[in-house]
Design a protein around this motif. Structure first.
Motif, PDB file in Angstrom:
ATOM      1  N   TRP A 518      42.602  44.205  23.068  1.00 41.84           N
ATOM      2  CA  TRP A 518      43.046  43.939  24.416  1.00 41.84           C
ATOM      3  C   TRP A 518      43.348  45.417  24.729  1.00 41.84           C
ATOM      4  CZ3 TRP A 518      47.365  44.519  27.712  1.00 41.84           C
ATOM      5  CH2 TRP A 518      47.006  44.180  29.012  1.00 41.84           C
ATOM      6  N   PRO A 519      42.363  45.935  25.532  1.00 43.02           N
ATOM      7  CA  PRO A 519      42.623  47.399  25.857  1.00 43.02           C
ATOM      8  C   PRO A 519      43.450  47.540  27.255  1.00 43.02           C
ATOM      9  CG  PRO A 519      40.464  46.841  26.582  1.00 43.02           C
ATOM     10  CD  PRO A 519      41.020  45.611  25.992  1.00 43.02           C
ATOM     11  N   GLY A 520      43.443  46.398  28.069  1.00 40.83           N
ATOM     12  CA  GLY A 520      44.474  46.454  29.380  1.00 40.83           C
ATOM     13  C   GLY A 520      43.455  45.640  30.384  1.00 40.83           C
ATOM     14  N   ALA A 521      43.958  45.660  31.602  1.00 41.41           N
ATOM     15  CA  ALA A 521      43.494  44.803  32.427  1.00 41.41           C
ATOM     16  C   ALA A 521      43.764  45.362  33.987  1.00 41.41           C
ATOM     17  CB  ALA A 521      43.605  43.450  32.416  1.00 41.41           C
ATOM     18  N   LEU A 522      42.708  44.897  34.778  1.00 42.00           N
ATOM     19  CA  LEU A 522      42.944  45.206  36.490  1.00 42.00           C
ATOM     20  C   LEU A 522      43.180  43.685  37.086  1.00 42.00           C
ATOM     21  CD1 LEU A 522      42.294  47.139  38.710  1.00 42.00           C
ATOM     22  CD2 LEU A 522      39.724  46.103  38.633  1.00 42.00           C
ATOM     23  N   ILE A 523      44.302  44.015  38.029  1.00 45.96           N
ATOM     24  CA  ILE A 523      44.315  42.793  38.974  1.00 45.96           C
ATOM     25  C   ILE A 523      43.821  42.943  40.364  1.00 45.96           C
ATOM     26  CG2 ILE A 523      46.277  41.340  39.955  1.00 45.96           C
ATOM     27  CD1 ILE A 523      48.140  42.219  37.626  1.00 45.96           C
ATOM     28  N   TRP A 661      44.197  34.585  46.513  1.00 46.14           N
ATOM     29  CA  TRP A 661      43.748  34.295  45.266  1.00 46.14           C
ATOM     30  C   TRP A 661      43.430  35.621  44.399  1.00 46.14           C
ATOM     31  CZ3 TRP A 661      42.735  32.007  49.680  1.00 46.14           C
ATOM     32  CH2 TRP A 661      42.654  30.411  49.627  1.00 46.14           C
ATOM     33  N   TYR A 662      43.960  35.309  42.992  1.00 49.13           N
ATOM     34  CA  TYR A 662      44.169  36.554  42.152  1.00 49.13           C
ATOM     35  C   TYR A 662      43.203  36.361  40.941  1.00 49.13           C
ATOM     36  CZ  TYR A 662      48.184  37.088  45.225  1.00 49.13           C
ATOM     37  OH  TYR A 662      48.824  37.079  46.344  1.00 49.13           O
ATOM     38  N   ARG A 663      42.875  37.472  40.303  1.00 51.10           N
ATOM     39  CA  ARG A 663      42.311  37.205  38.731  1.00 51.10           C
ATOM     40  C   ARG A 663      42.714  38.585  37.989  1.00 51.10           C
ATOM     41  NH1 ARG A 663      35.896  38.085  39.584  1.00 51.10           N
ATOM     42  NH2 ARG A 663      35.894  40.318  40.315  1.00 51.10           N
ATOM     43  N   ALA A 664      42.618  38.627  36.731  1.00 46.82           N
ATOM     44  CA  ALA A 664      42.985  39.700  35.889  1.00 46.82           C
ATOM     45  C   ALA A 664      41.621  40.032  35.413  1.00 46.82           C
ATOM     46  CB  ALA A 664      44.305  39.491  35.228  1.00 46.82           C
ATOM     47  N   VAL A 665      41.157  41.017  35.164  1.00 48.66           N
ATOM     48  CA  VAL A 665      39.930  41.271  34.510  1.00 48.66           C
ATOM     49  C   VAL A 665      40.172  42.387  33.290  1.00 48.66           C
ATOM     50  CG1 VAL A 665      37.464  42.270  34.831  1.00 48.66           C
ATOM     51  CG2 VAL A 665      38.604  40.924  36.859  1.00 48.66           C
ATOM     52  N   GLY A 668      36.384  46.470  30.153  1.00 52.02           N
ATOM     53  CA  GLY A 668      35.262  46.216  29.293  1.00 52.02           C
ATOM     54  C   GLY A 668      34.512  44.628  29.034  1.00 52.02           C
ATOM     55  N   ARG A 669      35.109  43.807  30.159  1.00 48.56           N
ATOM     56  CA  ARG A 669      34.503  42.414  30.173  1.00 48.56           C
ATOM     57  C   ARG A 669      33.864  42.409  31.563  1.00 48.56           C
ATOM     58  NH1 ARG A 669      35.918  38.265  26.336  1.00 48.56           N
ATOM     59  NH2 ARG A 669      35.220  36.841  27.980  1.00 48.56           N
ATOM     60  N   ASP A 670      33.143  41.396  31.582  1.00 49.38           N
ATOM     61  CA  ASP A 670      32.252  41.125  32.812  1.00 49.38           C
ATOM     62  C   ASP A 670      33.361  40.597  33.811  1.00 49.38           C
ATOM     63  OD1 ASP A 670      30.736  40.276  34.900  1.00 49.38           O
ATOM     64  OD2 ASP A 670      29.300  39.404  33.428  1.00 49.38           O
ATOM     65  N   ASP A 671      33.539  40.922  35.274  1.00 49.13           N
ATOM     66  CA  ASP A 671      34.357  40.277  36.102  1.00 49.13           C
ATOM     67  C   ASP A 671      34.262  38.943  36.222  1.00 49.13           C
ATOM     68  OD1 ASP A 671      34.648  43.058  36.443  1.00 49.13           O
ATOM     69  OD2 ASP A 671      34.009  43.159  38.577  1.00 49.13           O
ATOM     70  N   ALA A 672      33.203  38.333  36.024  1.00 44.23           N
ATOM     71  CA  ALA A 672      32.706  36.950  36.245  1.00 44.23           C
ATOM     72  C   ALA A 672      33.360  36.028  35.329  1.00 44.23           C
ATOM     73  CB  ALA A 672      31.327  36.650  36.200  1.00 44.23           C
ATOM     74  N   ASP A 673      33.748  36.775  33.995  1.00 44.19           N
ATOM     75  CA  ASP A 673      34.482  36.045  33.113  1.00 44.19           C
ATOM     76  C   ASP A 673      35.968  35.769  33.426  1.00 44.19           C
ATOM     77  OD1 ASP A 673      32.223  36.184  31.558  1.00 44.19           O
ATOM     78  OD2 ASP A 673      32.985  37.892  30.322  1.00 44.19           O
ATOM     79  N   ALA A 674      36.633  36.136  34.420  1.00 48.50           N
ATOM     80  CA  ALA A 674      38.134  36.225  34.727  1.00 48.50           C
ATOM     81  C   ALA A 674      38.310  35.053  35.659  1.00 48.50           C
ATOM     82  CB  ALA A 674      38.309  37.575  35.399  1.00 48.50           C
ATOM     83  N   GLU A 675      39.104  34.324  35.201  1.00 48.90           N
ATOM     84  CA  GLU A 675      39.541  33.000  35.954  1.00 48.90           C
ATOM     85  C   GLU A 675      40.302  33.471  37.415  1.00 48.90           C
ATOM     86  OE1 GLU A 675      42.352  28.860  35.310  1.00 48.90           O
ATOM     87  OE2 GLU A 675      41.971  30.482  33.858  1.00 48.90           O
TER      88      GLU A 675
END
Length: 798
Positions: A518-523, A661-665, A668-675
């Motif tokens: 897990w390298p980190g994420a963007l909200i 509405w919020y999500r955490a991406v 290195g992963r596809d944005d569409a994968d984030a709930e």
């Protein structure tokens, strides 16, 4: 015993690696004498490394990659000892013939114009070229073959090719017991004046051309292939111990683990030679039945110790220490090292099999911001990048896992236990696994054991670690191609800092799967559920400490320490840790935890198992959260508020109370994968806290005079000793008179706005509301914010 054994053994090892000795200040010290001194020093600490005793850490200088890269010619240089299938070594010049000079003359004629009218001239050019024959010692033999030669880092030759005129001949002498002498050396030195160098693998280059290297001798390195019997880890360990005079040893548990390449370039103790292998292959060494035994670190517990056997004591010693008969005996004493003393990152330097044995670096890093130190591990081992990364990750995990040390006292029936043994302790209905590091005899007949927390048994991450040299297993354990999805927790909390006074959410990020990368994420977030409308709100590369309650926390007091209630908590990442702290540090703000709506603090964090803790000695209802003290349930979420990884992003006050509405991406992963989640922020950081000390006094005419004290949510210091700071101006309160005597229930009979923390409920008003003067009245009061309106309420029956 260890010092004596290793002194004798060091002499044998020194004699085998340094037969010529070393000249120092006009005196020659034999290899046996040097080895004996070094071995004696190593013997003092052998119990620490080989038998696992818990002694202060000593500085041990094992082999380093840099020692294998530069050719030398020093008299008395150590002969490298090499294990594995192949290894790249620098050569040591053990003989060099005279430099041969060759002179070449070339004459050119110039001039002579048309018709021969002018005279011609001649130019004579003389050039010189040089070659030399030399022998370079490689390592202790025998070796099987020479694979490649590099000169100044450039590939000069490999098996199956010719020398392209760079030298007249190339000959490998494998270093066996029947090795013949070199005719090239003999032709220069004379018959009967040349040793065969038996036991030393060396290379003879005949008439090496020096021109391509600037008429100088280049730096040579050689790759040699070793005999099959030296390509196993168990063989290498047995041989090293035998050279040190420690034999026989038991290494059957490590059989089958291949060794690609390992070089010992200088004189060192057996401990120093074995320790890099121990770090890379994760095995333990202990004395068992009079001999050294090598066992994998990943083991199941051999002994289960029931709870009744923990905390054994001597009656006389107990009386001398003034323990009463009813005083409970501590069953387990635990301590933790300071997190700042542990590495946040660990880098492994190694010889990369995919890059011609050049030095490579792989790093592991913890998602923990409390520690800032970094460390490096040099392994002169031939590894793949995946294997080196696995070693880095496992080594870093073990360093943090073994931060926790336990001490137990047992009856004499357990006297067979010793350092290196893995035991399982039954404690408070759970099990705690530990590895014994030290054994002492306490009172007569009692055994005191010191253990480190052990999570290396079957099913653990360490058990599946790829042993170096096994490509199939290494591929199974390489870092995942896809990073872990991100778990996002949004908290609408009171302001934890004065700068957090505006509208916004606190957030806690972390991996959904802690065992994945897990390298980190963007909200991101927006006012519509479609991600196209989202904008960046925050980002973080540090995971927060989060978990889940295993038990329901009972209600407790909010005005003093709660020493009765406790809650069991399971952290989402079992590698994270919680700390017990002195109560004065907790009272100063440490160990702040959000649990199912309540903010509390804990002084005691008792380790129950991997990532599992029992929290007790609590301060409840902190930061105005006293309304959430009751009603806790199991499986509630928990977030450590003063730990690493907690962040905050601001919101516009116009967005308060509205769904967003919020999500955490994950990077290195596809944005569409984030709930995508829907949340509404009520602005708890702006809400006034509930007033306290709600009191009333009835006058003779029936009037009820009510008063209360407001609370400050940001500047909570009591500056003048009289009143709290006014943070919401103008000062306004709302008072409600309730019908009924049930807390939180009843219809509102009257609602009044008060400009001060007081109100007189007249007899006339009471008659209008109740039809008679009631014996008691239930009131509800809150302070009004000019931004968010009503604050938190307090109720009382007066």
């Amino acid at each position: 015993m260890a010092t004596l054994a290793f002194s004798v053994a060091g002499g044998a090892l020194g004699q085998s690696l340094l037969p010529a000795g070393v000249s120092l200040f006009g005196q020659t010290l034999g290899g046996a004498a040097i080895g004996q001194a070094v071995g004696g020093l190593a013997g003092v600490a052998v119990d620490n490394v080989l038998f696992g005793a818990s002694l202060p850490r000593q500085r041990v200088e094992g082999p380093r990659l840099s020692e294998l890269r530069v050719s030398g010619s020093e008299y008395g240089s150590a002969i490298p000892l090499v294990y594995g299938a192949a290894c790249r070594l620098s050569g040591t010049v053990i003989w060099m013939g005279p430099v041969a000079e060759r002179k070449s003359t070339r004459t050119e004629t110039h001039g002579g114009g048309k018709g021969g009218g002018s005279s011609s001239s001649k130019t004579t050019t003389t050039t010189y070229s040089y070659d030399v024959s030399l022998a370079l010692g490689l390592c202790q033999g025998p070796v099987r073959a020479l694979r490649r030669i590099w000169a100044d880092g450039r590939l000069l030759w490999e098996a199956g090719q010719d020398l392209d005129g760079l030298a007249a001949g190339l000959q490998l002498y494998p270093g066996d017991a029947a090795q013949d002498l070199s005719p090239v050396i003999e032709s220069v030195e004379g018959a009967g004046r040349v040793p065969a160098y038996r036991g030393l693998a060396y290379v003879v280059l005949e008439r090496l051309e020096l021109g391509p290297f600037g008429n100088r001798l280049p730096n040579f390195t050689f790759e040699v292939a070793l005999p099959p019997e030296r390509t196993r880890l168990s063989d290498a360990l047995s041989d090293l111990c035998a050279r040190a005079g420690v034999a026989p040893v038991q290494a059957l548990a490590l059989e089958g683990q291949p060794l690609r390449g390992y070089a010992i370039p200088r004189i060192m103790s057996a401990r120093e030679a074995i320790e890099p292998l121990q770090r890379a292959y994760f095995f333990d060494v202990r004395e068992q039945d009079g001999q050294l035994t090598f066992l994998p670190l990943a083991q199941a517990a051999q002994t289960c110790i029931p709870e009744d056997d923990l905390g054994s004591f001597d009656a006389d010693a107990r009386a001398a220490e003034s323990h009463g008969e009813d005083t409970p005996v501590p069953r387990l004493a635990s301590r933790r090292a300071d997190v700042h003393s542990l590495p946040r990152a660990l880098a492994v330097q190694y010889a990369d099999v995919a890059r011609d044995h050049q030095a490579g670096v792989q790093q592991a890093r913890r998602r923990d911001a409390l520690s800032r130190s970094e460390t490096e591990l040099q392994l002169p081992l031939l590894l793949t990048a995946d294997e080196a990364r696995t070693i880095a990750e496992r080594s870093l995990a073990l360093a943090w896992q073994q931060r926790v040390t336990h001490e137990i006292t047992l009856p004499p029936a357990y006297c067979r236990l010793g350092p290196g043994d893995v035991v399982s302790l039954e404690l408070d209905g759970g099990r705690l696994q530990g590895r014994i590091t030290e054994r002492r005899f306490a009172a007569p007949g009692l055994l005191s054991l010191e253990l480190v927390a052990d999570r290396t048994g079957p099913g653990s991450a360490l058990e599946s670690a790829a042993p170096p040299g096994v490509p199939a297993l290494a591929a199974r354990n390489r870092a995942p191609l896809r990073n872990s999805p991100t778990r996002l927790i949004l908290l609408d909390l009171p302001a934890l800092r004065s700068q957090d006074a505006g509208a916004g959410f606190y957030f806690a990020l972390g991996p959904e799967a802690p065992d994945l990368r897990w390298p980190g994420a963007l909200i991101e977030g927006g006012g519509q559920p479609q991600p196209e409308s989202f904008r960046k709100l925050a980002e973080s590369e540090t995971a927060a400490v989060t978990g889940c309650a295993l038990t329901a926390l009972a209600p407790g007091p909010v005005t003093h320490w709660d020493r009765a209630a406790s809650v069991d908590l399971q952290l989402d990442d079992p590698e994270r840790e919680l700390d017990s702290l002195p109560e004065d540090q907790v009272a100063a703000g440490r160990n702040l935890l959000w649990l199912g709506g309540e903010i509390l603090q804990f002084a005691s964090a008792e380790l129950l198992g991997p990532g599992s803790y029992r929290l007790s000695r609590l301060l409840r209802g902190r930061l105005g959260s006293e309304a959430a003290v009751a009603g806790h349930q199991a499986e509630e979420a928990a977030v450590l508020l003063d730990g690493p990884g907690l962040g905050r992003f601001a919101l516009d006050v116009n967005d308060l109370g509205r769904p967003r509405w919020y999500r955490a991406v994950t990077w290195g992963r596809d944005d569409a994968d984030a709930e995508v989640m829907e949340r509404s922020c009520e602005g708890r950081a702006l809400q006034p806290w509930a007033p306290v000390h709600l009191r009333g006094a009835r006058a003779a005419n029936g009037d009820l005079t009510v008063s209360w004290v407001r609370r400050a949510r940001l500047d909570r210091r009591w500056r003048d000793g009289f009143d709290a700071a006014l943070e919401d101006a103008p000062e306004t309160y709302e008072l409600e008179v309730l019908d009924g005597d049930v807390l939180g229930g009843g219809a509102v009979l009257r609602r009044e706005t008060c400009p001060a923390p007081a109100f007189t409920y007249t007899a006339e008003q009471q008659l209008a509301d109740f039809g008679t003067l009631p014996a008691a009245v239930r009131l509800r009061v809150c302070q009004i914010s000019p931004v968010v309106g009503r604050g938190l309420t307090t109720e009382a029956e007066l």
